[in-house]
Design an enzyme around this catalytic site. Structure first.
Site, mmCIF file in Angstrom:
data_model
loop_
_atom_site.group_PDB
_atom_site.id
_atom_site.type_symbol
_atom_site.label_atom_id
_atom_site.label_comp_id
_atom_site.label_asym_id
_atom_site.label_seq_id
_atom_site.Cartn_x
_atom_site.Cartn_y
_atom_site.Cartn_z
ATOM 1 N N LYS A 45 0.815 -1.225 0.000
ATOM 2 C CA LYS A 45 0.000 0.000 0.000
ATOM 3 C C LYS A 45 0.849 1.276 0.000
ATOM 4 O O LYS A 45 0.552 2.222 -0.728
ATOM 5 C CB LYS A 45 -0.926 0.009 1.223
ATOM 6 N N ASP A 60 -9.849 1.940 2.458
ATOM 7 C CA ASP A 60 -9.809 1.376 3.817
ATOM 8 C C ASP A 60 -10.556 2.267 4.812
ATOM 9 O O ASP A 60 -11.268 1.776 5.683
ATOM 10 C CB ASP A 60 -8.363 1.214 4.291
#
Ligand code: ATR
Length: 307
Positions: free
Chosen positions: A98, A134
């Site tokens: 990420k 997220d």
């Protein structure tokens, strides 16, 4: 033989003619999650269930599939080029990609740029565009499972790694009343708190040992550490010192059982939930970004719960 859906592919498989070349008009698009390790990922299961649902009303997605690929951090950049040349319309990134991806991409939406982490890539005519779903997944999970909104709430985030960064920036962007961050290691804690402050968000720091006593009434406490993933882990906090009005969201989740922190919070009389709904809602948001369709978070969560 393992089904195609459960198989873990490697970037070399992209050279072997298994996946068709880019041709948006004729072939149903592919999707993938890239990570290392990746074999434990539940994303193919829930995303393929949602793609089948979408295909019922849109023939362009008939035969669309979502695959798991094991990709090392060193191989990410080359792999993204390979995926670009095949018929992949969207990619999810998980550990350890990420933050690496956020450094590679020139085009990112604000949430990903602020968190310096991307979990979702969308094919555009100019290349991959980065998003971070997220924070949305966390927000929706806390709302649907604990009945609480970050906006206007006192929030405590435990952790200062990649997951905590994404959570803290999203929570701050939601307009929380106060934000307290606690972490085991002081240096990482200081870096996150100073990055939040430099982006204009007010927040406070506390050591992991002290934070339990600092939790205000009616707070939302989020565990964004990896504590709870291993069998040997103990609860991330001493929940007996927290006000009973606290709600607790544990980002880790375990297949078929509750995490040790959720069990410990409930034993102290605190409403608590572990991370499966967050997995479902971040995935639902990613698929919606790729397809433009409404989110199918409930279907995805049901698929996960029934697996
Ligand atoms: P991720 O990308 O999943 O956030 P990470 O960047 O490695 O993973 O961060 C892991 C987080 O879990 C960190 O906040 C880490 O605390 P430190 O900064 O002190 O390392 C936290 N963590 C991991 N194991 C822990 C433990 N046993 N006790 C307390 N915190 C722990």
């Amino acid at each position: 033989m393992r089904s195609f859906m459960e198989k873990v592919f490697s970037a070399d498989d992209l050279n072997r003619g298994i996946f068709s070349a880019r041709s948006a008009d004729t072939n149903p698009p592919y999707f993938a999650v890239l990570g290392k390790p990746i074999s434990h990922s539940q994303s193919p299961l829930m995303q393929n269930a949602a793609l089948e649902e979408i295909a019922k009303s849109d023939v362009r997605y008939k035969g669309s599939r979502y695959f798991a690929f094991e990709v090392s951090p060193e191989g990410l950049s080359d792999s993204l080029d390979k995926f670009w040349n095949k018929n992949f319309a969207g990619i999810n990134l998980t550990i350890p990609h990420k933050e690496i991806a956020a450094k590679l991409l020139s085009d990112m939406e604000d949430g990903a740029r602020l968190a310096r982490a991307c979990n979702t890539l969308l094919r555009t005519s100019d290349g991959w565009k980065g998003f971070n779903t997220d924070g949305f997944g966390l927000e929706e999970a806390v709302r649907s499972s604990l009945g609480r909104d970050f906006k206007g709430s006192d929030v405590v985030v435990i952790g200062a790694g990649g997951a905590a960064r994404g959570a803290a920036f999203h929570i701050a962007s939601c307009g929380c009343k106060s934000l307290l961050i606690a972490n085991r290691t002081q240096e990482r804690l200081d870096r996150l708190v100073s990055d939040l402050k430099n982006s204009g968000f007010e927040c406070y720091a506390a050591s992991l040992a002290d934070c339990g006593k600092l939790v205000p009434e009616n707070s939302i406490v989020v565990n964004a550490t990896s504590v709870g993933l291993r069998d040997s882990d103990s609860a991330v906090l001493d929940f007996s010192v927290l006000p009973k009005s606290t709600v607790f969201f544990d980002m880790p989740y375990r297949k078929g059982c509750e995490t040790v922190s959720v069990l410990s919070a409930r034993a102290a009389g605190i409403l608590a939930c572990s991370g499966l709904p967050m997995l479902a809602w971040q995935g639902a948001k990613s698929l919606s970004i790729w397809t433009g369709k409404p989110m199918l978070g409930e279907l995805m969560l049901k698929t996960l719960n029934e697996s």
